[in-house]
Design an enzyme around this catalytic site. Structure first.
Site, PDB file in Angstrom:
ATOM      1  N   GLU A 120       0.859  -1.191   0.000  1.00 38.63           N
ATOM      2  CA  GLU A 120       0.000   0.000   0.000  1.00 38.63           C
ATOM      3  C   GLU A 120       0.887   1.230   0.000  1.00 38.63           C
ATOM      4  OE1 GLU A 120      -2.919   0.172   3.238  1.00 38.63           O
ATOM      5  OE2 GLU A 120      -2.702   2.357   3.305  1.00 38.63           O
TER       6      GLU A 120
ATOM      7  N   GLU B 169      -2.147  12.019   2.649  1.00 38.65           N
ATOM      8  CA  GLU B 169      -2.898  11.521   3.805  1.00 38.65           C
ATOM      9  C   GLU B 169      -2.614  12.375   5.032  1.00 38.65           C
ATOM     10  OE1 GLU B 169      -1.993   7.563   5.191  1.00 38.65           O
ATOM     11  OE2 GLU B 169      -4.068   7.218   5.801  1.00 38.65           O
TER      12      GLU B 169
END
Ligand code: NAG
Length: 348
Positions: A132, A137
């Site tokens: 991932e 973020e």
């Protein structure tokens, strides 16, 4: 003397591996094809957010997803008071997946606010086995971007090559991104201004580029108004050799082994495993409510800015014959191809 010779050989090999890849555009996602190329995720949030992800029909009918000025809009509910089990929001996943590539996302606006946990990321299958890559973020009042990898155990990465100021959770000695089975991951806290949050939005966003190559995973950010952002909006083929130092760069582990079949995801969740867990430590947000979920539940109007506005996401992959998305074959490296020979498609 022998030392010098060996060093020279090592550095010439090194410079060969970091040579810029020649890319070809393979997908261009924009308002013409975005919603036919990304699927809505409406299952329970794996990160336990106070969120109710909408399916495509609900999202469209309720104005959670659509278009604004030819840009793709992905937002959240900002009118419903006291939704019982989570605020409605959106999460979409590209139907295509990519083993390697240059991902160029031209974004005008990102979700911001207390309780908000937005992410632009890529995800392989069978987490954490397929890896991932979290490109954009953060949570709550955070004002700079966090770039994080999650893998299965054994992928030790360093952050050498990252911009000065970028802090690595692994420190100088590197970190196993799959320690604790990928849960913590390995993370870069960046310091670049206007790359995240209200600063990003006030400046009209910008262009994020993530390069996933065998040698490194790198992330650059070019703010709106910069020459690079303008060039990436129009240039047929980006030239990574002109990008300068990445905001964040990971090297060290066998990327081909730990990262594969990445699908592109945009989402906006609330609270949960990260935004909720650190609510009490956020000096801006904590005074607003006793808990993150209570704040999100009771203050619909606070989520009017919890939306993504996307101009395009372009995916480039190495041109046929260049090496970065495939393992180097000893035969290919030894001799150039004969002029005029058309490669057999399934071998190139
Ligand atoms: C939008 O995407 C489509 C499909 O990939 C492409 O044909 C078109 O050129 C794109 N539009 C712009 C303005 O880039």
């Amino acid at each position: 003397m022998k030392h010098t010779a060996r060093f020279a050989l090592a550095s010439s090999l090194l410079s060969a591996t970091v040579q810029a890849t020649t890319y070809t555009l393979v997908d261009n996602y924009n308002s013409t094809n975005f919603f036919s190329s990304f699927a809505f995720f409406d299952a329970a949030d794996p990160t336990h957010g106070f969120v109710d992800y909408a399916d495509a029909q609900t999202a469209s009918q309720n104005g959670l997803a659509g278009y604004i000025n030819n840009m793709v809009y992905l937002g959240a509910d900002y009118t419903t008071a006291n939704p019982p089990s989570g605020r409605a929001s959106t999460r979409v996943t590209s139907t295509k997946s990519y083993d390697k590539g240059l991902f160029v996302a031209d974004i005008q606006h990102m979700p911001v606010g207390c309780g908000v946990w937005p992410a632009f990321w890529t995800l392989g299958s069978n987490w954490p086995a397929g890896g991932e890559i979290d490109i954009i973020e953060g949570v709550n009042s955070q004002s700079t971007d966090a770039i994080t990898l999650h893998t299965s155990p054994g992928c030790v990465m360093s952050n050498s090559g990252s911009a000065a100021g970028t802090q690595y959770s692994g420190g100088a000695t590197g970190l196993d991104c799959g320690a604790n089975s990928g849960y913590a991951g390995c993370s870069l806290s960046t310091t670049t201004a206007n790359a995240y949050g209200p600063g990003f939005n006030a400046n009209g966003g910008g262009v994020y580029v993530m390069e996933m190559a065998s040698e490194a995973i790198s992330v650059w950010f070019f703010p709106r108004g910069s020459a690079q952002a303008a060039s990436l909006a129009t240039a047929a083929i980006p030239d990574t050799s002109t990008f300068g130092t990445p905001m964040g760069m990971f090297t060290g582990c066998d990327i081909d082994r730990y990262f594969s079949a990445q699908q592109i995801i945009f989402d906006t969740t609330f609270c949960g495993d990260w935004a909720g867990a650190v609510w009490g430590q956020d000096a801006t947000c904590a005074p607003l409510a006793s808990s993150c979920s209570a704040y999100v539940q009771q203050n619909p109007a606070a989520f009017v800015d919890a939306y993504w506005l996307i101009n395009s996401v372009k995916v480039y992959q190495a041109s046929s014959g260049s090496s970065s998305n495939k393992r180097r074959s000893p035969y290919r490296a030894a001799e150039p191809k004969h002029k005029g020979v058309v490669p057999v498609p399934f071998l190139s």
